[in-house]
Design a protein around this motif. Structure first.
Motif: not given
Length: 216
Positions: A90-94, A115-120
């Motif tokens: 559940n990674y999100v790249l930003f 929200a349960g996302y894992k930010p990268i």
């Protein structure tokens, strides 16, 4: 460019990187409302076409589609609707503005994690406004924000200052992911050049790098 030319270039890029030993691909096209107005569902559909072409040509790799989101109000809107392309756990790249830190950064991190996302955070070494405030990187890391380094940064593609910051981030064990930042065929040579970089070798041999956890 025609669709056929774009597809052919895409396959050539994948084949070129595959010859360097990369067998698992996660492509992350930019999503930036005013410049790269991509839509997640469209990217997924195009990704299926790429998968089929890879199969047709007998290219033995895995291929997945996600995105690199520019942190702005448009992103926050997608986040509020839980309409983000993710990969791995559940990674999100930003990415951030190259001019200055966006005032909504902390809010965005909180909302993603809630929200349960894992930010990268993409290419942290390229944000020049952090170079003299290294504690920002450390604080982001402590907050649970993963940092993804561009291979091209270690090759000196952007500037000596960016390369030096890349090396320091590796030395301080703050890098969790590597991205190729491969946008055209010329970047393949850069990727090959950096394979002998001692900092890259140290990162790959460490327990900090998490790319291997993304393999499906």
């Amino acid at each position: 460019m025609t669709g056929l030319t774009l597809m052919n270039d895409t396959i050539l890029l994948i084949q070129g990187l595959s010859r360097l030993g990369i067998k698992h691909f996660i492509t992350t096209p930019h999503i930036m409302r005013d410049i790269y107005p991509n839509v997640g569902s469209n990217l997924l559909a195009e990704g299926e076409k790429v998968k089929q072409e890879l199969k047709n040509r007998g290219v033995d790799v895995t291929f997945q589609v996600a995105a690199e989101y520019y942190l702005d109000d448009h992103f926050m809107g997608l986040l509020s609707k839980r309409d983000l392309l993710t990969f791995g756990d559940n990674y999100v790249l930003f990415e951030l503005s190259f001019m200055q830190e966006p005032p909504i950064l902390q809010e965005a991190i909180f909302e993603m994690q809630s929200a349960g996302y894992k930010p990268i955070l993409a290419h942290p070494e390229r944000y020049l406004y952090y170079h003299n405030s290294f504690e920002v990187y450390e604080n982001l890391h402590k907050q649970g924000v993963f940092l993804q380094l561009n291979l091209n940064s270690l090759a000196g593609q952007y500037s000596p200052h960016v390369k030096k910051t890349s090396e320091k981030l590796i030395e301080c064990q703050l890098i969790s992911f590597l991205g190729s930042d491969c946008h055209h065929l010329g970047h393949i040579a850069l990727s090959e050049q950096v394979l002998s970089n001692p900092y890259l070798k140290d990162l790959i041999s460490s327990d900090n790098l998490l790319n291997h956890t993304l393999i499906q």
